[in-house]
Design a protein around this motif. Structure first.
Motif, PDB file in Angstrom:
ATOM      1  N   MET A  43      19.331 -52.912  59.114  1.00 45.04           N
ATOM      2  CA  MET A  43      20.728 -53.291  58.517  1.00 45.04           C
ATOM      3  C   MET A  43      21.213 -52.629  60.714  1.00 45.04           C
ATOM      4  N   LYS A  44      22.213 -53.729  60.655  1.00 42.37           N
ATOM      5  CA  LYS A  44      23.480 -53.310  62.008  1.00 42.37           C
ATOM      6  C   LYS A  44      24.542 -53.230  61.764  1.00 42.37           C
ATOM      7  N   ILE A  45      25.156 -51.978  62.614  1.00 41.63           N
ATOM      8  CA  ILE A  45      26.441 -51.684  62.731  1.00 41.63           C
ATOM      9  C   ILE A  45      27.394 -52.110  63.856  1.00 41.63           C
ATOM     10  N   TRP A  46      28.319 -51.839  63.761  1.00 38.90           N
ATOM     11  CA  TRP A  46      29.586 -51.950  65.037  1.00 38.90           C
ATOM     12  C   TRP A  46      30.293 -51.130  65.289  1.00 38.90           C
ATOM     13  N   LEU A  47      29.350 -49.994  66.297  1.00 43.22           N
ATOM     14  CA  LEU A  47      29.719 -49.118  66.933  1.00 43.22           C
ATOM     15  C   LEU A  47      30.478 -49.098  68.494  1.00 43.22           C
ATOM     16  N   ASN A  48      31.626 -48.832  68.584  1.00 48.03           N
ATOM     17  CA  ASN A  48      32.606 -48.481  69.156  1.00 48.03           C
ATOM     18  C   ASN A  48      32.474 -49.834  70.728  1.00 48.03           C
ATOM     19  N   GLY A  49      32.666 -50.865  70.046  1.00 44.37           N
ATOM     20  CA  GLY A  49      32.337 -52.484  70.233  1.00 44.37           C
ATOM     21  C   GLY A  49      30.782 -53.012  70.847  1.00 44.37           C
ATOM     22  N   THR A  50      30.057 -52.293  70.351  1.00 41.94           N
ATOM     23  CA  THR A  50      28.477 -52.625  70.343  1.00 41.94           C
ATOM     24  C   THR A  50      28.003 -53.311  68.848  1.00 41.94           C
ATOM     25  N   ILE A  51      27.324 -53.672  68.904  1.00 43.91           N
ATOM     26  CA  ILE A  51      27.093 -54.433  67.084  1.00 43.91           C
ATOM     27  C   ILE A  51      24.675 -53.562  68.374  1.00 43.91           C
ATOM     28  N   SER A  52      24.881 -52.658  66.776  1.00 40.35           N
ATOM     29  CA  SER A  52      23.439 -52.513  66.880  1.00 40.35           C
ATOM     30  C   SER A  52      22.524 -52.346  66.088  1.00 40.35           C
ATOM     31  N   ASP A  53      21.068 -51.942  65.674  1.00 38.34           N
ATOM     32  CA  ASP A  53      20.504 -51.745  64.670  1.00 38.34           C
ATOM     33  C   ASP A  53      21.019 -50.333  64.316  1.00 38.34           C
ATOM     34  N   ALA A  54      21.679 -49.657  62.724  1.00 38.36           N
ATOM     35  CA  ALA A  54      22.072 -48.739  62.572  1.00 38.36           C
ATOM     36  C   ALA A  54      21.159 -46.901  63.079  1.00 38.36           C
ATOM     37  N   ARG A  55      19.725 -47.799  63.377  1.00 41.32           N
ATOM     38  CA  ARG A  55      18.399 -46.843  63.927  1.00 41.32           C
ATOM     39  C   ARG A  55      19.250 -46.649  64.998  1.00 41.32           C
ATOM     40  N   ASP A  56      18.765 -46.829  65.978  1.00 45.08           N
ATOM     41  CA  ASP A  56      19.600 -46.661  66.904  1.00 45.08           C
ATOM     42  C   ASP A  56      20.882 -46.370  67.505  1.00 45.08           C
ATOM     43  N   ALA A  57      21.736 -45.821  67.002  1.00 45.08           N
ATOM     44  CA  ALA A  57      22.761 -45.495  66.649  1.00 45.08           C
ATOM     45  C   ALA A  57      23.057 -44.013  66.768  1.00 45.08           C
ATOM     46  N   ARG A  58      24.208 -44.027  67.679  1.00 44.89           N
ATOM     47  CA  ARG A  58      24.359 -42.359  68.037  1.00 44.89           C
ATOM     48  C   ARG A  58      25.717 -42.074  68.378  1.00 44.89           C
ATOM     49  N   ILE A  59      26.336 -41.100  66.802  1.00 47.45           N
ATOM     50  CA  ILE A  59      27.972 -40.516  67.672  1.00 47.45           C
ATOM     51  C   ILE A  59      27.361 -39.261  67.797  1.00 47.45           C
TER      52      ILE A  59
ATOM     53  N   ALA B 292      35.601 -58.048  64.219  1.00 47.66           N
ATOM     54  CA  ALA B 292      34.430 -57.432  64.789  1.00 47.66           C
ATOM     55  C   ALA B 292      34.055 -57.469  63.009  1.00 47.66           C
ATOM     56  N   CYS B 293      34.848 -57.255  61.747  1.00 51.89           N
ATOM     57  CA  CYS B 293      34.304 -56.917  61.316  1.00 51.89           C
ATOM     58  C   CYS B 293      33.698 -58.273  60.383  1.00 51.89           C
ATOM     59  N   ALA B 294      34.229 -59.434  61.119  1.00 54.35           N
ATOM     60  CA  ALA B 294      33.322 -60.565  60.751  1.00 54.35           C
ATOM     61  C   ALA B 294      32.372 -60.710  61.358  1.00 54.35           C
ATOM     62  N   ASP B 295      32.489 -60.712  62.768  1.00 55.52           N
ATOM     63  CA  ASP B 295      30.629 -60.754  63.632  1.00 55.52           C
ATOM     64  C   ASP B 295      29.911 -59.778  62.571  1.00 55.52           C
ATOM     65  N   LEU B 296      29.945 -58.290  61.946  1.00 55.87           N
ATOM     66  CA  LEU B 296      29.265 -57.666  61.865  1.00 55.87           C
ATOM     67  C   LEU B 296      28.559 -58.249  60.211  1.00 55.87           C
ATOM     68  N   LEU B 297      29.169 -58.861  59.099  1.00 56.67           N
ATOM     69  CA  LEU B 297      29.140 -59.389  58.248  1.00 56.67           C
ATOM     70  C   LEU B 297      28.174 -61.070  58.447  1.00 56.67           C
ATOM     71  N   ASP B 298      28.400 -61.483  59.522  1.00 55.43           N
ATOM     72  CA  ASP B 298      27.435 -62.387  60.198  1.00 55.43           C
ATOM     73  C   ASP B 298      26.319 -62.126  60.800  1.00 55.43           C
ATOM     74  N   GLU B 299      26.390 -60.671  61.730  1.00 57.39           N
ATOM     75  CA  GLU B 299      25.253 -60.364  62.042  1.00 57.39           C
ATOM     76  C   GLU B 299      24.065 -59.589  61.232  1.00 57.39           C
ATOM     77  N   ASN B 300      24.599 -59.498  59.681  1.00 57.37           N
ATOM     78  CA  ASN B 300      23.751 -59.124  59.547  1.00 57.37           C
ATOM     79  C   ASN B 300      23.214 -59.991  57.928  1.00 57.37           C
ATOM     80  N   GLY B 301      23.492 -61.076  58.106  1.00 57.51           N
ATOM     81  CA  GLY B 301      23.688 -62.388  57.332  1.00 57.51           C
ATOM     82  C   GLY B 301      24.535 -62.243  56.277  1.00 57.51           C
ATOM     83  N   LEU B 302      25.503 -61.729  56.076  1.00 56.35           N
ATOM     84  CA  LEU B 302      26.583 -61.844  54.695  1.00 56.35           C
ATOM     85  C   LEU B 302      27.701 -62.576  54.665  1.00 56.35           C
ATOM     86  N   ASP B 303      27.677 -63.877  56.003  1.00 52.43           N
ATOM     87  CA  ASP B 303      28.772 -64.909  55.876  1.00 52.43           C
ATOM     88  C   ASP B 303      28.832 -65.340  54.644  1.00 52.43           C
ATOM     89  N   ASP B 304      27.140 -65.630  54.017  1.00 50.82           N
ATOM     90  CA  ASP B 304      27.006 -66.136  52.724  1.00 50.82           C
ATOM     91  C   ASP B 304      27.427 -65.493  51.304  1.00 50.82           C
TER      92      ASP B 304
END
Length: 282
Positions: A1-17, A72-84
């Motif tokens: 799964m991809k997430i959007w964090l502070n302006g960047t879309i990346s794999d959830a496993r690579d995100a850091r808070i 960004a919400c719309a972009d993330l849906l598209d990146e995760n293949g959920l736009d349809d």
């Protein structure tokens, strides 16, 4: 799964808070959860306006504009293949970011903004409720906000599960009916639609607002009131609502069967037409 964090879309496993993030340590943050149908985020403007108003109220500077967050919400849906996808959830979480130890606000906050999304199935056809121990506090500013601390809601939901119900019915500290664990509640009484008023410690939901506006247009009288639990036995129907599931009938409260009400189905059908019209306008 991809997430959007502070302006960047990346794999959830690579995100850091940051481990010192106040959202993680103190629950110092806000969130919005939205429903997307075929890539269209329903009531996106209303959710963004509520997020902006809540952030201003608690003095949390948003690191991106509301328009940028919505895009960004719309972009993330598209990146995760959920736009349809027929149904997907989109959650925006914003915290005050990292800070020093203690409760005092950081002098120069650097907020964290996280967006996640996931495909969803159909909402439940019906729900049973049981009155839970935690109470909603009308005097707390967070009761009217989508604030991160949700421990009372979590414990209420678990209490309901342990008692064999689907969800919890929460009262406020004055003993009046407030809401479910993560949903507003409506009742039918003598042909009128009744819902707890905003001074009962409820979160004024986006779907709640839509139904309050829609109901009079189809000939349904609506009243926002303080509802004592003793009135529950007189109601001829009930349903709960939130942004992800829309109106869902309640069939039992505290072991008492709640009859199906024909007007619930009528209102739900009108709500679906409203959503379809909004999607077609895109």
């Amino acid at each position: 799964m991809k997430i959007w964090l502070n302006g960047t879309i990346s794999d959830a496993r690579d995100a850091r808070i940051d481990p010192s993030d106040r959202g993680f340590l103190l629950g110092d943050g806000l969130f919005e959860t939205m429903l997307a149908q075929h890539g269209h985020i329903l009531f996106a403007d209303e959710h963004m306006l509520r997020l902006g108003a809540a952030a201003e109220l608690v003095g949390l500077p948003l690191p991106f504009s509301l328009a940028e967050i919505e895009m960004a919400c719309a972009d993330l849906l598209d990146e995760n293949g959920l736009d349809d996808a027929p149904r997907a959830s989109v959650r925006v979480t914003v915290t005050r970011g990292p800070g020093p130890r203690g409760l005092a606000l950081p002098a120069e906050p650097k907020p964290t903004l996280l967006i996640t999304c996931a495909e969803m199935g159909a909402p439940p056809e019906r729900l049973s409720l049981v009155t839970a121990t935690p109470r909603r506090n009308p005097w707390s500013p967070s009761s009217r906000l989508k604030a991160l601390p949700y421990m009372d809601n979590v414990l209420a939901k678990e209490e309901a599960r342990e008692k064999g119900a689907d969800d919890a019915l929460l009262l406020d500290t004055n003993g009046n009916v407030a809401c479910a664990s993560a949903a507003n509640i409506f009742f039918w009484e003598d042909g009128k639609l009744v819902t707890p008023s905003a001074n009962c410690g409820i979160l004024p939901g986006i779907t709640r607002a839509a139904l309050l506006e829609l109901a009079p247009d189809i000939g349904i009288d609506v009243s926002e009131e303080e509802i004592a639990p003793a009135r529950l036995s007189r109601f001829s129907g009930a349903f709960v609502t939130n942004s992800l599931m829309g109106p869902v009938p309640v069939t039992r409260i505290d072991g008492r069967d709640i009859p199906a009400h024909s007007m619930t189905a009528r209102l739900a059908a009108a709500y679906e037409l409203l959503l379809d019209a909004a999607e077609d306008d895109e």
